[in-house]
Design an enzyme around this catalytic site. Structure first.
Site, PDB file in Angstrom:
ATOM      1  N   HIS A  19      15.095  -2.043  -1.236  1.00  0.00           N
ATOM      2  CA  HIS A  19      14.432  -1.972  -2.643  1.00  0.00           C
ATOM      3  C   HIS A  19      14.744  -0.504  -2.817  1.00  0.00           C
ATOM      4  O   HIS A  19      14.300   0.327  -2.342  1.00  0.00           O
ATOM      5  CB  HIS A  19      13.015  -2.149  -2.557  1.00  0.00           C
ATOM      6  CG  HIS A  19      12.428  -2.182  -3.870  1.00  0.00           C
ATOM      7  ND1 HIS A  19      13.002  -2.905  -5.093  1.00  0.00           N
ATOM      8  CD2 HIS A  19      11.706  -1.048  -4.609  1.00  0.00           C
ATOM      9  CE1 HIS A  19      12.283  -2.302  -6.114  1.00  0.00           C
ATOM     10  NE2 HIS A  19      11.423  -1.538  -6.133  1.00  0.00           N
ATOM     11  N   ASP A  21      14.760   2.172  -5.726  1.00  0.00           N
ATOM     12  CA  ASP A  21      14.444   2.801  -7.034  1.00  0.00           C
ATOM     13  C   ASP A  21      15.542   3.880  -7.278  1.00  0.00           C
ATOM     14  O   ASP A  21      15.504   5.037  -6.343  1.00  0.00           O
ATOM     15  CB  ASP A  21      12.869   3.344  -6.920  1.00  0.00           C
ATOM     16  CG  ASP A  21      11.916   2.325  -6.662  1.00  0.00           C
ATOM     17  OD1 ASP A  21      11.572   1.670  -7.688  1.00  0.00           O
ATOM     18  OD2 ASP A  21      11.350   2.309  -5.773  1.00  0.00           O
ATOM     19  N   ASP A 126       9.587  -6.394  -8.143  1.00  0.00           N
ATOM     20  CA  ASP A 126       8.641  -5.186  -8.597  1.00  0.00           C
ATOM     21  C   ASP A 126       8.394  -5.073  -9.751  1.00  0.00           C
ATOM     22  O   ASP A 126       7.947  -3.997 -10.238  1.00  0.00           O
ATOM     23  CB  ASP A 126       9.250  -4.100  -7.573  1.00  0.00           C
ATOM     24  CG  ASP A 126       8.331  -3.075  -7.177  1.00  0.00           C
ATOM     25  OD1 ASP A 126       6.964  -3.451  -7.223  1.00  0.00           O
ATOM     26  OD2 ASP A 126       8.603  -2.137  -7.033  1.00  0.00           O
ATOM     27  N   HIS A 324      11.549   0.509 -14.019  1.00  0.00           N
ATOM     28  CA  HIS A 324      10.078   0.636 -14.194  1.00  0.00           C
ATOM     29  C   HIS A 324       9.754   2.073 -13.940  1.00  0.00           C
ATOM     30  O   HIS A 324       8.576   2.680 -14.756  1.00  0.00           O
ATOM     31  CB  HIS A 324       8.986  -0.073 -13.606  1.00  0.00           C
ATOM     32  CG  HIS A 324       8.897  -0.433 -11.985  1.00  0.00           C
ATOM     33  ND1 HIS A 324       8.769  -1.505 -11.495  1.00  0.00           N
ATOM     34  CD2 HIS A 324       9.288   0.598 -11.245  1.00  0.00           C
ATOM     35  CE1 HIS A 324       8.938  -1.135 -10.277  1.00  0.00           C
ATOM     36  NE2 HIS A 324       9.188   0.091  -9.983  1.00  0.00           N
TER      37      HIS A 324
END
Length: 594
Positions: A19, A21, A126, A324
């Site tokens: 994942h 970010d 997510d 996000h």
């Protein structure tokens, strides 16, 4: 794909992934350094499959540093051993526009095709909850399956998710989330097996989908062996995500928005974090969606003006601010400082594209044309503020304006200034040009989703009849009256008698929140701004002004235990200006605060 022979039939689909970010508790370049090492490890491994978090921007970021590995990466994709897309970035769904979600997928799927990737799934692992229209958006791109976690509390891990328009996707829920490290951490085999059994139990009788990976982590080279050691009782396979979602689906249905925090926190308190970022985002989205895109399309139809490359670049820069942890305002300060140049880039490119689309003059011209555009689905009839530049050598004392039919436009010259403007176009030598700048207010009628051309001429404009009333603490036009009564603003629709009391004020609530959520203080008494003074006046025959000055007493900090407001305070000045224009059915508001 790796398959492990077992004695039981409990399906266990393992999808190794990371994942990513792009920025969060580290800034982008610090994360990219780790991204390059992570993808190097993936390309050097013999893993049968690895998922790149459903977003194409990680490929773009990697190849910017490792262009020599493009062939190896494309080969992995062609062999269906590396999963990429369909998103350009994984966005927050609630703080960005619907159009930006469509552009996100449009750019992401185009990048997939260029890479030769296929088999994409609507990957939403997510996000802080999900829009009701997301199945509709996914279906628009031919995506009939989705993977979800936060905000979801379905009756079964495999369900049908339906949008209000009837669009339906097969959704796979991750009961315990995407962050699963039993095949990454150094653990005793018994502990791995215990974690796997506990994880599988959350799926009930549904096939087990294990997203094996975590934030910003590379896979282990011995993933197959680790899985084989604990696979007894499972039909365990490392497969592409799309393969894991094949087979029968439960008939359970869930409709609309998914924002249930029962199974995973969804961090709803980010709406007020770093408000200027949200304001910049809305301004950039509005610029591209409402002005650059439609006017660019008209320019392309009229004269073949091709803006696509710059437009895609502007959208990419804007989308990079939509993950996000970025747009929600919950990253370290450096991340949010680095978002500002991206917003600036969108504005700069957008304004250049807009000027090119409408044919902005390269230098001041006598009798300059004026173009006004209405980006809304409603016809417009009202006053607009305009600026017209005229070469100083030939500039008149005053100007009037005619519409495209030759009729005079109601006009008020608000101000006039002799100044200079710098022109630096590719067809002219850069130079300063003396101009007379007229600041106007014009009463225009514009069609929905359309524009009109006007022409400035020398001469005094026709007088505008005054229909406004100005009292010591109130202003009014033909149908609306705005008044300050006992430090409360009251708006009255004089055509119907409807009265709206206390319709504009400022309230401070104590916040002991973390970097994500608003956290109210216990027993906190909200503080309301007090009116210091107010004034009214006319800004010409077309507009009346009510200006209100407030003082808001704010604490300098929280108490040491963060449980209450500190005793030390300061007063913050806030100024709100309210305009009523002749014939308008709305109040225009502008607020300035320290």
């Amino acid at each position: 794909m790796a398959t492990f022979a077992t004695t039981a039939l409990r399906p266990l689909f393992v999808v190794p992934h990371t994942h990513w970010d792009r920025e969060w508790y580290r800034p982008f370049e610090a994360y990219r350094y780790r991204l390059v090492k992570t993808l190097d490890a993936v390309l050097d491994s013999d893993l049968p499959y690895f998922l790149l978090d459903g977003q194409m921007v990680v490929v773009e970021d990697y190849l910017a540093i490792r262009p020599e590995r493009a062939t190896a990466l494309k080969q992995r994709v062609a062999e269906n051993r590396l999963g990429a897309g369909p998103w350009y970035v994984l966005p927050d769904e609630f703080l960005v526009s619907g159009e930006s979600l469509v552009r996100n997928l449009l750019i992401g799927t185009a990048a997939m095709r260029a890479l030769g990737a296929g088999g994409a799934v609507g990957y939403l692992p997510d996000m802080f909850g999900h829009l009701a229209q997301m199945p509709q958006v996914l279906r628009g791109f031919g995506l009939d399956k989705a993977v979800v976690w936060r905000g979801v509390n379905p009756p079964t891990p495999r369900f049908h998710w339906r949008s209000p328009d009837g669009s339906d996707v097969k959704a796979a829920w991750l009961p315990l989330g995407y962050y699963q490290t039993m095949l990454i951490e150094d653990l005793p085999e018994a502990t791995r097996r215990e974690q796997l059994d506990r994880y599988a139990a959350a799926f009930g009788t549904a096939p087990v989908l294990l997203l094996s990976g975590a934030d910003h982590m590379a896979p282990r080279r011995d993933t197959h062996a680790l899985l084989g050691a604990i696979a007894e009782g499972y039909d365990a396979r490392i497969v592409p995500l799309a393969t894991a979602l094949e087979g029968e689906w439960d008939e359970a249905r869930v409709e609309g928005e998914l924002r249930d925090p029962a199974k995973a926190y969804i961090l709803p308190g980010v709406f007020s974090a770093r408000t200027p970022l949200k304001q910049s985002n809305v301004a950039c989205q509005t610029l591209l969606e409402r002005y650059v895109e439609p006017l660019g399309a008209l320019a392309w139809m009229a004269r073949g003006a091709d803006q696509q490359a710059f437009l895609t670049y502007a959208w990419k820069e804007l989308l990079k601010n939509h993950p996000h942890d970025s747009i929600c305002g919950c990253s370290v300060d450096q991340v949010h400082r680095e978002m500002l140049p991206r917003f600036d880039a969108v504005r700069q490119v957008g304004h250049e594209l807009l000027a090119d689309a409408v044919g902005v003059l390269p230098r001041p011209l006598d009798n300059p044309p004026v173009f006004a555009f209405n980006p809304t689905p409603y016809a417009f009839d009202g006053w607009l503020d305009l600026t017209v530049d005229w070469p100083l050598a030939s500039a008149p004392e005053s100007i009037r304006m005619l519409d495209d039919a030759g009729a005079e436009v109601p006009l008020v010259v608000r101000d006039r200034e002799d100044t200079e403007v710098f022109c630096a176009e590719i067809d002219f030598n850069p130079d300063w040009h003396p101009i007379r700048r007229f600041k106007l207010a014009a009463r225009l009628t514009l069609p929905a989703f359309g524009g009109r051309r006007f022409l400035a001429q020398a001469g005094a404009p026709a007088a505008v009849a005054r229909t406004l009333e100005v009292e010591p603490m109130a202003i009014a036009n033909e149908t609306l009256r705005l008044a300050l009564e006992d430090e409360r603003l009251v708006l009255t629709d004089t055509s119907t008698g409807a009265r709206f009391e206390d319709c504009h004020f400022f309230l401070d609530e104590g916040d002991a929140g973390d970097s994500y959520n608003f956290s109210p203080l216990a027993d906190d008494a909200p503080v309301r701004a007090k009116v210091a003074y107010a004034r009214t006046g006319a800004t010409g025959p077309h507009a009346a002004l009510l200006e209100v000055h407030y003082l808001l007493e704010l604490p300098m900090a929280l108490s040491g235990d963060r449980a209450r407001r500190a005793s030390a305070t300061r007063e913050v000045a806030i100024v709100s200006r309210f305009w009523l224009r002749a014939g308008a059915r709305r109040v225009e508001v502008e607020t300035h605060l320290d």
